[in-house]
Write an enzyme that holds these catalytic residues in place. Structure first.
Site, PDB file in Angstrom:
ATOM      1  N   GLU A 136       0.810  -1.216   0.000  1.00 15.35           N
ATOM      2  CA  GLU A 136       0.000   0.000   0.000  1.00 15.35           C
ATOM      3  C   GLU A 136       0.849   1.274   0.000  1.00 15.35           C
ATOM      4  O   GLU A 136       0.788   2.078   0.934  1.00 15.35           O
ATOM      5  CB  GLU A 136      -0.973  -0.014   1.185  1.00 15.35           C
ATOM      6  CG  GLU A 136      -1.924  -1.198   1.151  1.00 15.35           C
ATOM      7  CD  GLU A 136      -2.833  -1.289   2.367  1.00 15.35           C
ATOM      8  OE1 GLU A 136      -2.766  -0.397   3.225  1.00 15.35           O
ATOM      9  OE2 GLU A 136      -3.604  -2.262   2.457  1.00 15.35           O
ATOM     10  N   ASN A 170       2.006  -5.085  -3.192  1.00 16.35           N
ATOM     11  CA  ASN A 170       0.590  -5.368  -2.959  1.00 16.35           C
ATOM     12  C   ASN A 170      -0.155  -4.068  -2.658  1.00 16.35           C
ATOM     13  O   ASN A 170       0.374  -3.186  -1.983  1.00 16.35           O
ATOM     14  CB  ASN A 170       0.476  -6.328  -1.763  1.00 16.35           C
ATOM     15  CG  ASN A 170      -0.920  -6.864  -1.541  1.00 16.35           C
ATOM     16  OD1 ASN A 170      -1.538  -7.395  -2.446  1.00 16.35           O
ATOM     17  ND2 ASN A 170      -1.414  -6.753  -0.318  1.00 16.35           N
ATOM     18  N   HIS A 198     -10.712  -6.014  -2.204  1.00 15.88           N
ATOM     19  CA  HIS A 198     -11.763  -5.888  -1.188  1.00 15.88           C
ATOM     20  C   HIS A 198     -12.949  -5.189  -1.862  1.00 15.88           C
ATOM     21  O   HIS A 198     -12.997  -3.966  -1.979  1.00 15.88           O
ATOM     22  CB  HIS A 198     -11.256  -5.077   0.006  1.00 15.88           C
ATOM     23  CG  HIS A 198     -10.134  -5.730   0.742  1.00 15.88           C
ATOM     24  ND1 HIS A 198     -10.294  -6.919   1.429  1.00 15.88           N
ATOM     25  CD2 HIS A 198      -8.825  -5.377   0.899  1.00 15.88           C
ATOM     26  CE1 HIS A 198      -9.143  -7.260   1.981  1.00 15.88           C
ATOM     27  NE2 HIS A 198      -8.231  -6.348   1.668  1.00 15.88           N
ATOM     28  N   GLU A 210      -6.328 -10.673  -1.445  1.00 14.58           N
ATOM     29  CA  GLU A 210      -7.130 -10.436  -0.229  1.00 14.58           C
ATOM     30  C   GLU A 210      -8.615 -10.314  -0.580  1.00 14.58           C
ATOM     31  O   GLU A 210      -9.303  -9.412  -0.114  1.00 14.58           O
ATOM     32  CB  GLU A 210      -6.652  -9.172   0.494  1.00 14.58           C
ATOM     33  CG  GLU A 210      -5.189  -9.199   0.884  1.00 14.58           C
ATOM     34  CD  GLU A 210      -4.726  -7.941   1.601  1.00 14.58           C
ATOM     35  OE1 GLU A 210      -5.592  -7.236   2.174  1.00 14.58           O
ATOM     36  OE2 GLU A 210      -3.517  -7.662   1.583  1.00 14.58           O
ATOM     37  N   ASP A 244     -12.465 -10.315  -0.753  1.00 10.86           N
ATOM     38  CA  ASP A 244     -13.735 -10.478  -0.058  1.00 10.86           C
ATOM     39  C   ASP A 244     -14.747  -9.553  -0.726  1.00 10.86           C
ATOM     40  O   ASP A 244     -14.375  -8.616  -1.432  1.00 10.86           O
ATOM     41  CB  ASP A 244     -13.644 -10.214   1.458  1.00 10.86           C
ATOM     42  CG  ASP A 244     -12.927  -8.924   1.826  1.00 10.86           C
ATOM     43  OD1 ASP A 244     -13.067  -7.929   1.088  1.00 10.86           O
ATOM     44  OD2 ASP A 244     -12.215  -8.917   2.841  1.00 10.86           O
TER      45      ASP A 244
END
Length: 646
Positions: A161, A202, A238, A267, A269
């Site tokens: 990030e 990432n 996400h 990651e 979801d």
């Protein structure tokens, strides 16, 4: 002899077009197989993030984690705050637990994460440039080096990030002290610590082609041209059903792959706003399917990691108030439509199985109490190809009252001294249902002689009021009728039951902002008798009145010398705005050491946060987030408070 985790960079560059994840061997899979079997048959991994506490304490959690996934990421156990909370004082108990579990279950581990602006202890953040760079290099050498000879740990998120939403470098303590050069330094240190691990960068909100993902693309291109060992790019993903799906995901993955790097979904979801509905479940399942299919379509995409697998342990509700249900298993470890979507995508499309499972045996009841019972039955078998998925339990009127993934289930919330007739149907992965099992009847305990209601609860008081929830507490009732106090029902002013609790408090969720709520409580006993209504209480949720806004801060993580507040959610009222200002209070001795998505100024103990250039425009009811990190004295456990918005 050293077991090499993946091919050398030169060999990888030559073969990337034909094999994305060399640790996996494609083998045939039956339609009823676990996710990992289907993924491996496609030459991919399907992974999940694991938390150490349920991994140690819950059998169902361990069983699903080990059987369904062939790749795992430590949710927190490998982050700096967990591995080196104090300078040169390392602890690897959680990280080793994850690695040992993966080794025992023939899974690969992706290390997460080495250099990040969050969950990094305060002692790192105030260092000089020279000392900070040395601390970073030492940390990477120690953590990566610990697992360098372990073939289970195959890759790392080296930096995490580093970009703002507009594509500029994030104004973190790393960047402010070391400049953007810390990124290349971190990758070189990781390569020196483990020459065979795959090294990744990432980030989130880079799934589609936008300013942020393009900045990432340009950085990766530049670093590789300089010989910096960036081997792969992670796309966090996400997602939320309230927003559109990034339909250029596959195109974006491919453009990064064309740089010669591996890509992966790291990651995943898909959160749902408000309560679950069939329509939202379907949309969520579609998003999951779309992501998996995008990865399958790109040769260099190694696989998909879901950020957890059960809603019981999802990070989403704490970070996004009013949203949740983001994963492929529900709180009770039952598979959701999202699971089937992932399964079918990995299995190359929807199943053609039309053969139902065999009929379960007649259920038997045990452990019968005044409010519950355990049912067990002989298991069914499935020959249609989609595999036995579980069982549905019905009452005599045909209403489904429970589900289970095994051949037993515990029923709760039953009425005392009541006869229940139940039967069971098995279901497979394609949704086919078996014939009804033979019915069984059991009677809960408790005497009909108890007709005495519990005493009236005390007046409820409301606390922890936010824009979407509140905590109610009241003086407990007593019961003298013999069946025992069973709990409490909470009602709104219209008499609609809105919550239940087995204790004299309850957390209400899903409320509307800036709204008056009048509630009261009734106690219930084991025989179903209800007390008189408690006195009512009225409270008002926070949030925007017409043209206003509200702000709510969530402490994401904390340690002895500091904490991270992420997110601070800014929610707009009914009138559109072009800017916002949030103020909050720091306890004495606390110091802001980093922030993102807002510009912070400090005057005494008052902090003023103003929107960034890209997140000031908010429509009616829209929201945005920012975050910050604070250093504090080691003996202090207080955190920032008193968020207001204007």
């Amino acid at each position: 002899m050293r077991t090499f985790k993946w091919r050398s960079l030169a060999a990888a560059a030559c073969a990337l077009a034909t094999a994305a994840a060399t640790v996996l061997v494609a083998t045939p899979a039956s339609a009823s197989a676990a996710l990992r079997v289907h993924a491996q048959a496609r030459g991919k991994f399907i992974g999940t993030a694991l938390a150490t506490s349920p991994l140690a304490n819950e059998t169902a959690y361990r069983n699903i984690a080990g059987s369904e996934f062939n790749q795992i990421t430590a949710e927190n156990a490998m982050k700096w705050s967990d591995t080196e909370p104090n300078d040169n004082q390392y602890t690897f108990s959680g990280a080793d637990q994850i690695v040992n579990f993966a080794t025992a279950n023939n899974q690969q581990v992706h290390g997460h994460t080495l250099v990040w602006h969050q969950q990094t202890p305060g002692w790192v953040q105030g260092l000089s440039a020279t000392n900070m760079r040395n601390a970073m290099n030492d940390h990477i050498a120690t953590v990566v080096g610990r697992y360098a000879n372990n073939p289970t740990v195959v890759s790392w998120d080296v930096v995490n990030e580093v970009f703002e939403e507009n594509g500029s470098f994030r104004s973190s303590f790393w960047y402010n002290t070391l400049g953007s050069g810390f990124i290349a330094d971190a990758f070189r240190a990781a390569r020196a610590a483990d020459p065979d691990a795959r090294l990744c960068i990432n980030d989130y909100n880079v799934e589609g082609i936008n300013a942020k993902s393009t900045a990432m693309y340009n950085l990766v291109s530049q670093l590789r041209s300089q010989g910096v060992p960036v081997d792969c790019v992670g796309f966090q993903s996400h997602l939320s059903t309230q927003y559109g799906f990034p339909n250029d995901l596959q195109q974006n993955l491919q453009r990064f792959a064309n740089l010669g790097v591996q890509v992966r979904i790291t990651e995943l979801d898909v959160r749902i706003q408000g309560s679950r509905t069939s329509a939202k479940d379907t949309q969520q399942a579609t998003y999951y399917s779309n992501v998996v299919n995008a990865c399958l379509a790109v040769t260099a995409c190694a696989g998909v990691t879901i950020w957890g697998f059960t809603d019981k342990y999802s990070w989403v509700p704490d970070t996004f108030p009013g949203e949740g249900f983001a994963l492929i298993y529900d709180n009770n470890y039952s598979q959701k439509p999202a699971y089937t979507a992932v399964h079918n995508a990995l299995d190359n499309g929807s199943t053609t199985d039309t053969t139902p499972p065999s009929t379960p045996g007649a259920p038997t009841a045990s452990g019968v109490t005044s409010s519950g019972a355990t049912l067990s039955w002989t298991a069914s078998t499935d020959s249609g190809g989609s595999g036995l998925a579980g069982y549905n339990v019905y009452n005599s009127s045909g209403t489904q009252i429970a589900t289970s993934t095994t051949n037993s289930v515990t029923l709760t919330g039953l009425s005392a001294n009541t006869a229940y007739t139940v039967y069971v149907r098995a279901r497979d992965g394609a949704g086919n249902l078996s014939s009804n099992s033979t019915s069984t009847t059991f009677t809960t305990t408790g005497g009909t002689s108890d007709t005495t209601a519990p005493t009236t609860p005390g007046t409820p008081t409301a606390s922890n009021i936010t824009s979407s929830g509140a905590t109610l507490s009241w003086t407990a009732s007593t019961d003298s009728g013999g069946s025992g106090l069973a709990g409490y029902n909470v009602y709104n002013s219209g008499g609609t039951q809105i919550a239940t609790s087995t204790t004299n408090s309850v957390a209400l969720t899903g409320l509307s902002a800036s709204t008056d709520y009048t509630v009261y409580v009734r106690a219930r006993d084991g025989a179903g008798n209800l007390s008189s209504n408690s006195p009512s209480v009225t409270f008002t949720t926070t949030g925007g009145t017409s043209g206003g806004c509200s702000a709510t801060g969530t402490v994401q993580t904390q340690w002895g010398g500091g904490y991270v507040v992420q997110p601070v959610t800014v929610t707009n009222g009914s009138s559109a705005r072009t800017s916002w200002t949030v103020t909050f209070t720091l306890p004495s001795g606390h110091t802001i050491v980093g922030s993102w998505n807002a510009t912070l100024t400090v005057s005494g103990n008052t902090v003023t946060a103003r929107n960034a250039a890209y997140n000031g425009n908010l429509g009616s009811g829209a929201s945005t987030t920012f975050g910050f990190q604070v250093a504090r004295p080691n003996s202090d456990t207080s955190t920032a408070s008193g968020y207001t918005c204007a």
